[in-house]
Design a protein around this motif. Structure first.
Motif, mmCIF file in Angstrom:
data_model
loop_
_atom_site.group_PDB
_atom_site.id
_atom_site.type_symbol
_atom_site.label_atom_id
_atom_site.label_comp_id
_atom_site.label_asym_id
_atom_site.label_seq_id
_atom_site.Cartn_x
_atom_site.Cartn_y
_atom_site.Cartn_z
ATOM 1 N N ILE A 88 -10.649 -6.891 -12.977
ATOM 2 C CA ILE A 88 -11.898 -7.508 -12.780
ATOM 3 C C ILE A 88 -12.258 -7.051 -11.347
ATOM 4 O O ILE A 88 -13.463 -6.670 -11.028
ATOM 5 N N ALA A 89 -11.619 -7.440 -10.492
ATOM 6 C CA ALA A 89 -11.929 -7.021 -8.989
ATOM 7 C C ALA A 89 -12.140 -5.569 -8.907
ATOM 8 O O ALA A 89 -13.193 -5.334 -8.064
ATOM 9 N N GLU A 90 -11.408 -4.679 -9.492
ATOM 10 C CA GLU A 90 -11.614 -3.181 -9.113
ATOM 11 C C GLU A 90 -13.262 -2.805 -10.016
ATOM 12 O O GLU A 90 -14.042 -2.000 -9.432
ATOM 13 N N ARG A 91 -13.568 -3.714 -11.125
ATOM 14 C CA ARG A 91 -14.628 -3.164 -11.655
ATOM 15 C C ARG A 91 -15.876 -3.692 -10.803
ATOM 16 O O ARG A 91 -16.872 -3.277 -11.007
ATOM 17 N N LEU A 92 -15.711 -4.789 -9.889
ATOM 18 C CA LEU A 92 -16.682 -5.078 -9.186
ATOM 19 C C LEU A 92 -16.903 -4.628 -7.889
ATOM 20 O O LEU A 92 -17.475 -4.656 -6.940
ATOM 21 N N GLY A 93 -15.919 -3.503 -7.826
ATOM 22 C CA GLY A 93 -16.236 -2.468 -6.578
ATOM 23 C C GLY A 93 -15.058 -2.523 -5.674
ATOM 24 O O GLY A 93 -14.996 -1.911 -4.499
ATOM 25 N N ARG A 94 -14.100 -3.447 -5.717
ATOM 26 C CA ARG A 94 -13.020 -3.689 -4.693
ATOM 27 C C ARG A 94 -11.770 -2.748 -5.217
ATOM 28 O O ARG A 94 -11.287 -2.772 -6.148
ATOM 29 N N LYS A 95 -11.738 -1.528 -4.437
ATOM 30 C CA LYS A 95 -10.489 -0.668 -4.510
ATOM 31 C C LYS A 95 -9.391 -1.122 -4.059
ATOM 32 O O LYS A 95 -9.245 -1.621 -2.518
ATOM 33 N N ASN A 96 -8.270 -1.182 -4.927
ATOM 34 C CA ASN A 96 -7.029 -1.921 -4.276
ATOM 35 C C ASN A 96 -5.918 -0.909 -4.484
ATOM 36 O O ASN A 96 -5.492 -0.664 -5.759
ATOM 37 N N ILE A 97 -5.605 -0.153 -3.772
ATOM 38 C CA ILE A 97 -4.389 0.834 -3.613
ATOM 39 C C ILE A 97 -3.242 0.141 -4.044
ATOM 40 O O ILE A 97 -2.223 0.823 -4.747
ATOM 41 N N ALA A 98 -2.812 -1.158 -3.639
ATOM 42 C CA ALA A 98 -1.426 -1.662 -3.655
ATOM 43 C C ALA A 98 -1.775 -2.531 -5.214
ATOM 44 O O ALA A 98 -0.808 -3.221 -5.684
ATOM 45 N N VAL A 104 0.813 -1.220 -0.002
ATOM 46 C CA VAL A 104 -0.099 -0.020 0.138
ATOM 47 C C VAL A 104 0.823 1.291 0.046
ATOM 48 O O VAL A 104 0.535 2.396 -0.802
ATOM 49 N N ILE A 105 1.979 1.247 0.738
ATOM 50 C CA ILE A 105 2.929 2.591 0.846
ATOM 51 C C ILE A 105 3.423 2.569 -0.590
ATOM 52 O O ILE A 105 3.448 3.895 -0.947
ATOM 53 N N ALA A 106 4.012 1.666 -1.131
ATOM 54 C CA ALA A 106 4.553 1.803 -2.360
ATOM 55 C C ALA A 106 3.587 2.042 -3.376
ATOM 56 O O ALA A 106 3.954 3.076 -4.362
ATOM 57 N N GLY A 107 2.341 1.596 -3.454
ATOM 58 C CA GLY A 107 1.356 1.940 -4.351
ATOM 59 C C GLY A 107 1.013 3.613 -4.329
ATOM 60 O O GLY A 107 0.831 4.252 -5.492
ATOM 61 N N MET A 108 0.673 3.936 -3.384
ATOM 62 C CA MET A 108 0.452 5.333 -2.830
ATOM 63 C C MET A 108 1.722 6.357 -3.402
ATOM 64 O O MET A 108 1.468 7.326 -3.970
ATOM 65 N N ALA A 109 2.899 5.793 -3.011
ATOM 66 C CA ALA A 109 4.001 6.599 -3.499
ATOM 67 C C ALA A 109 4.039 6.657 -4.959
ATOM 68 O O ALA A 109 4.682 7.759 -5.478
ATOM 69 N N ALA A 110 4.002 5.482 -5.784
ATOM 70 C CA ALA A 110 4.152 5.558 -6.938
ATOM 71 C C ALA A 110 3.057 6.272 -7.748
ATOM 72 O O ALA A 110 3.290 6.902 -8.930
ATOM 73 N N SER A 111 1.746 6.238 -7.465
ATOM 74 C CA SER A 111 0.740 6.832 -8.006
ATOM 75 C C SER A 111 0.673 8.303 -7.795
ATOM 76 O O SER A 111 0.093 8.891 -8.782
ATOM 77 N N GLU A 112 1.609 8.916 -7.027
ATOM 78 C CA GLU A 112 1.426 10.327 -6.712
ATOM 79 C C GLU A 112 2.430 10.882 -7.750
ATOM 80 O O GLU A 112 2.779 12.000 -7.669
ATOM 81 N N VAL A 113 3.110 10.137 -8.486
ATOM 82 C CA VAL A 113 4.504 10.672 -9.149
ATOM 83 C C VAL A 113 3.742 11.304 -10.743
ATOM 84 O O VAL A 113 2.980 10.644 -11.144
ATOM 85 N N GLU A 114 4.200 12.515 -10.825
ATOM 86 C CA GLU A 114 3.887 12.964 -12.381
ATOM 87 C C GLU A 114 4.203 12.065 -13.396
ATOM 88 O O GLU A 114 5.339 11.698 -13.608
ATOM 89 N N GLY A 115 3.292 11.811 -14.108
ATOM 90 C CA GLY A 115 3.253 10.949 -15.325
ATOM 91 C C GLY A 115 2.732 9.570 -15.240
ATOM 92 O O GLY A 115 2.645 8.853 -16.286
#
Length: 138
Positions: A48-58, A25-36
């Motif tokens: 598929i899991a995300e389309r079913l409503g499961r939010k996964n930050i990692a 989760v820490i790595a996912g948050m840090a990476a997603s905040e990078v410009e680009g």
């Protein structure tokens, strides 16, 4: 490197353990905040899991944890027009700094996998002009 939960701190009251999922989760948050970075890429099952409503930050992050070190793999989709080597380097720095500052573990490597490029959103076509309908049949 073995995958297990490290004992980071032993005190007279017990020990502190950080689950590998926390590092993801820490790595996912840090990476997603990078410009680009357009988005993280979690593969077919993650989509598929995300389309079913499961939010996964990692999503798109895999971490191997030792007793004092961690190695991270991050899969991303980069926005069109950004320099890929620069985006990847910024992700490596951001992920390493985030994990090391929050956990005290030493990050030995951050591998960035560019799996796609997100093209600019196409401009929306102008709305069709309504045509006056004439009564065709009497």
């Amino acid at each position: 490197m073995e995958e297990f939960t490290p004992d980071l701190d032993r005190t007279e009251l017990g020990k502190v353990q950080i689950a590998p999922e926390v590092l993801e989760v820490i790595a996912g948050m840090a990476a997603s905040e990078v410009e680009g970075v357009a988005q993280m890429s979690g593969g077919f099952v993650g989509e598929i899991a995300e389309r079913l409503g499961r939010k996964n930050i990692a999503r798109g992050v895999r971490v191997e944890v030792g007793s004092r070190e961690a190695a991270v793999d991050v899969s991303i989709i980069v926005k069109y027009g950004h320099r890929i080597p620069e985006v990847a380097r910024n992700i490596q720095d951001s992920v390493r700094n985030g994990i090391e500052s929050m956990t005290g573990l030493s990050v030995v490597e951050v591998n960035v996998h560019i799996v796609d490029v997100e093209l600019k959103a196409e401009e929306k076509a102008p709305a069709p002009v309504p045509v006056e309908e004439h009564q065709r049949v009497r």
